[in-house]
Design a protein around this motif. Structure first.
Motif, PDB file in Angstrom:
ATOM      1  N   UNK A  51       0.938  -1.266  -0.023  1.00  0.00           N
ATOM      2  CA  UNK A  51      -0.093  -0.052  -0.038  1.00  0.00           C
ATOM      3  C   UNK A  51       0.681   1.197   0.227  1.00  0.00           C
ATOM      4  N   UNK A  52       2.169   1.685   0.963  1.00  0.00           N
ATOM      5  CA  UNK A  52       2.926   2.339   0.553  1.00  0.00           C
ATOM      6  C   UNK A  52       3.636   2.939  -0.651  1.00  0.00           C
ATOM      7  N   UNK A  53       3.719   1.323  -0.999  1.00  0.00           N
ATOM      8  CA  UNK A  53       4.509   1.587  -2.272  1.00  0.00           C
ATOM      9  C   UNK A  53       3.810   2.144  -3.733  1.00  0.00           C
ATOM     10  N   UNK A  54       2.717   1.734  -3.770  1.00  0.00           N
ATOM     11  CA  UNK A  54       1.026   2.247  -4.706  1.00  0.00           C
ATOM     12  C   UNK A  54       1.367   3.591  -4.094  1.00  0.00           C
ATOM     13  N   UNK A  55       0.742   4.197  -2.978  1.00  0.00           N
ATOM     14  CA  UNK A  55       0.291   5.294  -2.431  1.00  0.00           C
ATOM     15  C   UNK A  55       1.799   6.479  -2.958  1.00  0.00           C
ATOM     16  N   UNK A  56       2.960   5.651  -2.770  1.00  0.00           N
ATOM     17  CA  UNK A  56       3.713   6.528  -3.341  1.00  0.00           C
ATOM     18  C   UNK A  56       4.092   6.745  -4.478  1.00  0.00           C
ATOM     19  N   UNK A  57       4.227   5.487  -5.668  1.00  0.00           N
ATOM     20  CA  UNK A  57       4.130   5.688  -7.041  1.00  0.00           C
ATOM     21  C   UNK A  57       2.806   6.375  -7.179  1.00  0.00           C
ATOM     22  N   UNK A  58       2.276   6.530  -7.151  1.00  0.00           N
ATOM     23  CA  UNK A  58       0.717   7.364  -7.127  1.00  0.00           C
ATOM     24  C   UNK A  58       1.449   8.473  -7.014  1.00  0.00           C
ATOM     25  N   UNK A  59       2.068   9.272  -5.932  1.00  0.00           N
ATOM     26  CA  UNK A  59       1.951  10.562  -5.997  1.00  0.00           C
ATOM     27  C   UNK A  59       3.442  10.896  -6.888  1.00  0.00           C
ATOM     28  N   UNK A  60       3.723  10.240  -7.305  1.00  0.00           N
ATOM     29  CA  UNK A  60       5.123  10.574  -8.001  1.00  0.00           C
ATOM     30  C   UNK A  60       4.550  10.767  -9.714  1.00  0.00           C
ATOM     31  N   UNK A  61       3.632   9.786  -9.836  1.00  0.00           N
ATOM     32  CA  UNK A  61       2.957  10.222 -11.103  1.00  0.00           C
ATOM     33  C   UNK A  61       2.326  10.568 -11.124  1.00  0.00           C
ATOM     34  N   UNK A  62       1.911  11.305 -10.508  1.00  0.00           N
ATOM     35  CA  UNK A  62       0.821  12.657 -10.343  1.00  0.00           C
ATOM     36  C   UNK A  62       1.981  14.170 -10.545  1.00  0.00           C
ATOM     37  N   UNK A  63       3.052  14.140  -9.722  1.00  0.00           N
ATOM     38  CA  UNK A  63       4.513  14.728 -10.142  1.00  0.00           C
ATOM     39  C   UNK A  63       4.456  15.233 -10.969  1.00  0.00           C
ATOM     40  N   UNK A  64       5.573  13.726 -12.031  1.00  0.00           N
ATOM     41  CA  UNK A  64       5.033  13.963 -13.023  1.00  0.00           C
ATOM     42  C   UNK A  64       4.272  14.546 -14.082  1.00  0.00           C
ATOM     43  N   UNK A  65       2.925  14.384 -13.858  1.00  0.00           N
ATOM     44  CA  UNK A  65       2.128  14.499 -15.260  1.00  0.00           C
ATOM     45  C   UNK A  65       1.797  16.291 -14.975  1.00  0.00           C
ATOM     46  N   UNK A  66       2.022  16.582 -13.238  1.00  0.00           N
ATOM     47  CA  UNK A  66       1.879  18.206 -12.761  1.00  0.00           C
ATOM     48  C   UNK A  66       3.097  19.169 -13.944  1.00  0.00           C
ATOM     49  N   UNK A  67       4.199  18.156 -13.776  1.00  0.00           N
ATOM     50  CA  UNK A  67       5.243  18.744 -14.588  1.00  0.00           C
ATOM     51  C   UNK A  67       5.633  19.009 -16.079  1.00  0.00           C
ATOM     52  N   UNK A  68       4.850  17.298 -16.277  1.00  0.00           N
ATOM     53  CA  UNK A  68       4.557  17.072 -17.804  1.00  0.00           C
ATOM     54  C   UNK A  68       3.653  18.512 -18.640  1.00  0.00           C
ATOM     55  N   UNK A  69       2.928  18.646 -17.511  1.00  0.00           N
ATOM     56  CA  UNK A  69       1.167  19.543 -18.046  1.00  0.00           C
ATOM     57  C   UNK A  69       1.094  20.723 -17.758  1.00  0.00           C
ATOM     58  N   UNK A  70       3.184  21.502 -16.514  1.00  0.00           N
ATOM     59  CA  UNK A  70       2.589  22.857 -16.848  1.00  0.00           C
ATOM     60  C   UNK A  70       3.804  23.491 -17.926  1.00  0.00           C
ATOM     61  N   UNK A  71       2.975  24.591 -18.414  1.00  0.00           N
ATOM     62  CA  UNK A  71       3.430  25.742 -19.304  1.00  0.00           C
ATOM     63  C   UNK A  71       4.712  25.774 -19.107  1.00  0.00           C
ATOM     64  N   UNK A  72       5.564  25.691 -18.279  1.00  0.00           N
ATOM     65  CA  UNK A  72       7.141  26.278 -18.187  1.00  0.00           C
ATOM     66  C   UNK A  72       7.851  24.273 -17.930  1.00  0.00           C
ATOM     67  N   UNK A  73       7.019  22.967 -17.947  1.00  0.00           N
ATOM     68  CA  UNK A  73       7.398  21.879 -17.404  1.00  0.00           C
ATOM     69  C   UNK A  73       8.126  21.412 -19.444  1.00  0.00           C
ATOM     70  N   UNK A  74       8.706  20.368 -18.712  1.00  0.00           N
ATOM     71  CA  UNK A  74       8.363  19.499 -19.800  1.00  0.00           C
ATOM     72  C   UNK A  74       8.257  18.174 -19.550  1.00  0.00           C
ATOM     73  N   UNK A  75       8.346  17.045 -20.998  1.00  0.00           N
ATOM     74  CA  UNK A  75       8.061  15.509 -20.784  1.00  0.00           C
ATOM     75  C   UNK A  75       9.269  14.964 -20.115  1.00  0.00           C
ATOM     76  N   UNK A  76      10.604  15.230 -20.341  1.00  0.00           N
ATOM     77  CA  UNK A  76      11.517  15.466 -20.357  1.00  0.00           C
ATOM     78  C   UNK A  76      12.203  15.160 -18.576  1.00  0.00           C
ATOM     79  N   UNK A  77      11.233  16.633 -18.137  1.00  0.00           N
ATOM     80  CA  UNK A  77      10.907  16.877 -16.420  1.00  0.00           C
ATOM     81  C   UNK A  77      10.331  16.131 -16.328  1.00  0.00           C
ATOM     82  N   UNK A  78       9.405  15.767 -16.364  1.00  0.00           N
ATOM     83  CA  UNK A  78       8.364  14.856 -16.168  1.00  0.00           C
ATOM     84  C   UNK A  78       8.512  13.477 -15.867  1.00  0.00           C
TER      85      UNK A  78
END
Length: 105
Positions: free
Chosen positions: A5-32
């Motif tokens: 459960x901890x692993x799944x939660x941690x990876x979910x948060x990391x995916x959401x951070x990556x999505x926020x990085x990729x969809x941000x106007x100053x973010x990139x897919x490489x940064x995600x």
């Protein structure tokens, strides 16, 4: 089960951070991708590896114990077979075939 459960939660948060990085106007897919790898996969892989160490040690000790038991059984079987085939392998000291040479007094 709790660690899953901890692993799944941690990876979910990391995916959401990556999505926020990729969809941000100053973010990139490489940064995600870098965000997901450095904040998500690397720490989770390290934690899982460290938590599995006791199980790996137990498995190694069990394999070594089984190998020692098999070697002991093989040695006992070999000694038993040799003792039944050869007359001087039963723990008795053999008599000298040649008498020792002594100097005359």
């Amino acid at each position: 089960m709790f660690i899953h459960l901890i692993v799944i939660g941690w990876l979910y948060v990391a995916v959401m951070m990556a999505v926020a990085e990729a969809t941000n106007t100053t973010g990139t897919v490489l940064g995600a991708i870098v965000t997901f790898l450095l904040y998500g996969l690397a720490p989770v892989a390290l934690v899982i590896y460290l938590m599995a160490t006791p199980a790996r040690r137990r498995a190694i000790k069990e394999r070594e114990a089984q190998a020692q038991e098999a070697a002991r059984r093989a040695a006992a079987d070999t000694a038993e077979a040799a003792a039944s085939d050869l007359p001087d392998q039963r723990g008795e000291t053999p008599a000298d075939a040649v008498a020792p040479v002594r100097k005359e007094p």
